[in-house]
Design a protein around this motif. Structure first.
Motif, PDB file in Angstrom:
ATOM      1  N   GLY A  21       6.109   7.851   5.343  1.00  0.00           N
ATOM      2  CA  GLY A  21       7.451   7.872   5.770  1.00  0.00           C
ATOM      3  C   GLY A  21       8.136   7.240   6.729  1.00  0.00           C
ATOM      4  O   GLY A  21       9.105   6.466   6.570  1.00  0.00           O
ATOM      5  N   GLY A  22       7.328   6.891   8.021  1.00  0.00           N
ATOM      6  CA  GLY A  22       8.397   6.338   8.919  1.00  0.00           C
ATOM      7  C   GLY A  22       7.411   5.339   9.828  1.00  0.00           C
ATOM      8  O   GLY A  22       7.746   4.377   9.840  1.00  0.00           O
ATOM      9  N   ALA A  23       6.160   5.794  10.116  1.00  0.00           N
ATOM     10  CA  ALA A  23       5.289   4.863  10.926  1.00  0.00           C
ATOM     11  C   ALA A  23       5.059   3.455  10.377  1.00  0.00           C
ATOM     12  O   ALA A  23       4.693   3.515   9.220  1.00  0.00           O
ATOM     13  CB  ALA A  23       3.996   5.589  11.091  1.00  0.00           C
ATOM     14  N   LEU A  83       0.924  -1.409   0.047  1.00  0.00           N
ATOM     15  CA  LEU A  83       0.062  -0.115  -0.027  1.00  0.00           C
ATOM     16  C   LEU A  83       0.918   1.110   0.050  1.00  0.00           C
ATOM     17  O   LEU A  83       0.653   2.194  -0.618  1.00  0.00           O
ATOM     18  CB  LEU A  83      -0.860  -0.004   1.134  1.00  0.00           C
ATOM     19  CG  LEU A  83      -2.205  -0.578   1.151  1.00  0.00           C
ATOM     20  CD1 LEU A  83      -2.846  -0.539   2.203  1.00  0.00           C
ATOM     21  CD2 LEU A  83      -2.957   0.194   0.070  1.00  0.00           C
ATOM     22  N   ARG A  84       1.810   1.147   0.801  1.00  0.00           N
ATOM     23  CA  ARG A  84       2.820   2.216   0.841  1.00  0.00           C
ATOM     24  C   ARG A  84       3.408   2.607  -0.449  1.00  0.00           C
ATOM     25  O   ARG A  84       3.439   3.905  -0.966  1.00  0.00           O
ATOM     26  CB  ARG A  84       4.029   2.193   2.067  1.00  0.00           C
ATOM     27  CG  ARG A  84       4.517   3.236   2.315  1.00  0.00           C
ATOM     28  CD  ARG A  84       5.671   2.619   3.466  1.00  0.00           C
ATOM     29  NE  ARG A  84       5.326   2.011   4.719  1.00  0.00           N
ATOM     30  CZ  ARG A  84       5.019   2.571   5.859  1.00  0.00           C
ATOM     31  NH1 ARG A  84       5.658   3.632   5.974  1.00  0.00           N
ATOM     32  NH2 ARG A  84       4.724   1.726   6.919  1.00  0.00           N
ATOM     33  N   ILE A  92       0.577  13.007   2.940  1.00  0.00           N
ATOM     34  CA  ILE A  92       0.639  11.883   2.867  1.00  0.00           C
ATOM     35  C   ILE A  92       1.924  11.100   2.803  1.00  0.00           C
ATOM     36  O   ILE A  92       2.178  10.135   3.417  1.00  0.00           O
ATOM     37  CB  ILE A  92      -0.254  11.270   1.820  1.00  0.00           C
ATOM     38  CG1 ILE A  92      -1.589  11.680   1.512  1.00  0.00           C
ATOM     39  CG2 ILE A  92      -0.172   9.915   1.184  1.00  0.00           C
ATOM     40  CD1 ILE A  92      -2.599  11.709   0.158  1.00  0.00           C
ATOM     41  N   GLU A  93       2.834  11.652   2.189  1.00  0.00           N
ATOM     42  CA  GLU A  93       4.224  11.144   1.995  1.00  0.00           C
ATOM     43  C   GLU A  93       4.672  11.191   3.576  1.00  0.00           C
ATOM     44  O   GLU A  93       5.611  10.244   3.816  1.00  0.00           O
ATOM     45  CB  GLU A  93       4.964  11.907   1.047  1.00  0.00           C
ATOM     46  CG  GLU A  93       4.503  11.602  -0.353  1.00  0.00           C
ATOM     47  CD  GLU A  93       4.918  12.780  -1.761  1.00  0.00           C
ATOM     48  OE1 GLU A  93       5.999  13.423  -1.156  1.00  0.00           O
ATOM     49  OE2 GLU A  93       4.609  12.318  -2.725  1.00  0.00           O
ATOM     50  N   ASP A  94       4.532  12.350   4.350  1.00  0.00           N
ATOM     51  CA  ASP A  94       4.950  12.313   5.476  1.00  0.00           C
ATOM     52  C   ASP A  94       4.507  10.935   6.387  1.00  0.00           C
ATOM     53  O   ASP A  94       5.109  10.343   7.195  1.00  0.00           O
ATOM     54  CB  ASP A  94       4.775  13.742   6.398  1.00  0.00           C
ATOM     55  CG  ASP A  94       5.647  14.790   5.497  1.00  0.00           C
ATOM     56  OD1 ASP A  94       6.459  14.443   5.093  1.00  0.00           O
ATOM     57  OD2 ASP A  94       5.174  16.110   5.937  1.00  0.00           O
TER      58      ASP A  94
END
Length: 164
Positions: free
Chosen positions: A113-115, A54-55, A108-110
């Motif tokens: 990004g990490g989680a 999905l990412r 959305i990109e943020d």
């Protein structure tokens, strides 16, 4: 083999029916966004594998939409501003929309990004807002620009230069 995936672009590199091509791109982006939202709805947020896919799907969509708007701003809109000055206020409205969209894409990109796992509910919220905005944006853009874009037929250039 060099298969031509854009059969409407003539060998001479002359523009043909750019407005119709814009509608095609919008239809594709709208369908992709619907697919993305549907896959989010079936995602299990705690499962890492759909999350990774999905990412990637999310980021690919964001990149495609960003490319289209960047190309419009520097290509089609610049050309229309020169050739059809009365459209400048419309173009300014559309560029403002593009800036709002870019803000949503950045958020959305943020989020992606990490989680881990992916914050599905928050991504869904951003995509819902994006879908609502794009629906009105695309309709307004098509209503106001398709005729003017189609009138550019026969000029040198490519649809990719103008629309991404």
């Amino acid at each position: 083999m060099g298969m031509n995936v854009h059969p409407t672009s003539s060998p001479a590199g002359r523009l043909a029916a750019v407005g119709n091509q814009m509608i095609e791109i919008h239809l594709w982006l709208t369908a992709e966004l619907a697919r993305l939202r549907a896959s989010l709805d079936t995602a299990a947020p705690e499962d890492a594998h759909p999350s990774r896919d999905l990412r990637a799907h999310c980021l690919a969509f964001c990149a495609a939409l960003g490319r289209h708007h960047t190309a419009e701003d520097g290509g089609a809109f610049r050309l229309l501003a020169d050739q059809v000055p009365e459209l400048r206020p419309v173009l300014a409205n559309l560029i403002t929309d593009h800036e709002v969209v870019a803000g949503i894409l950045g958020r959305i990109e943020d989020l992606l990004g990490g989680a881990t796992p992916m914050p599905v509910a928050r991504v869904r919220g951003e995509l819902d807002g994006l879908a609502a905005l794009l629906e009105s944006h695309f309709r307004y853009e098509e209503k106001r620009l398709v005729t003017a874009l189609n009138a550019l037929t026969g000029q040198p250039g490519t649809v990719e230069d103008l629309l991404g």
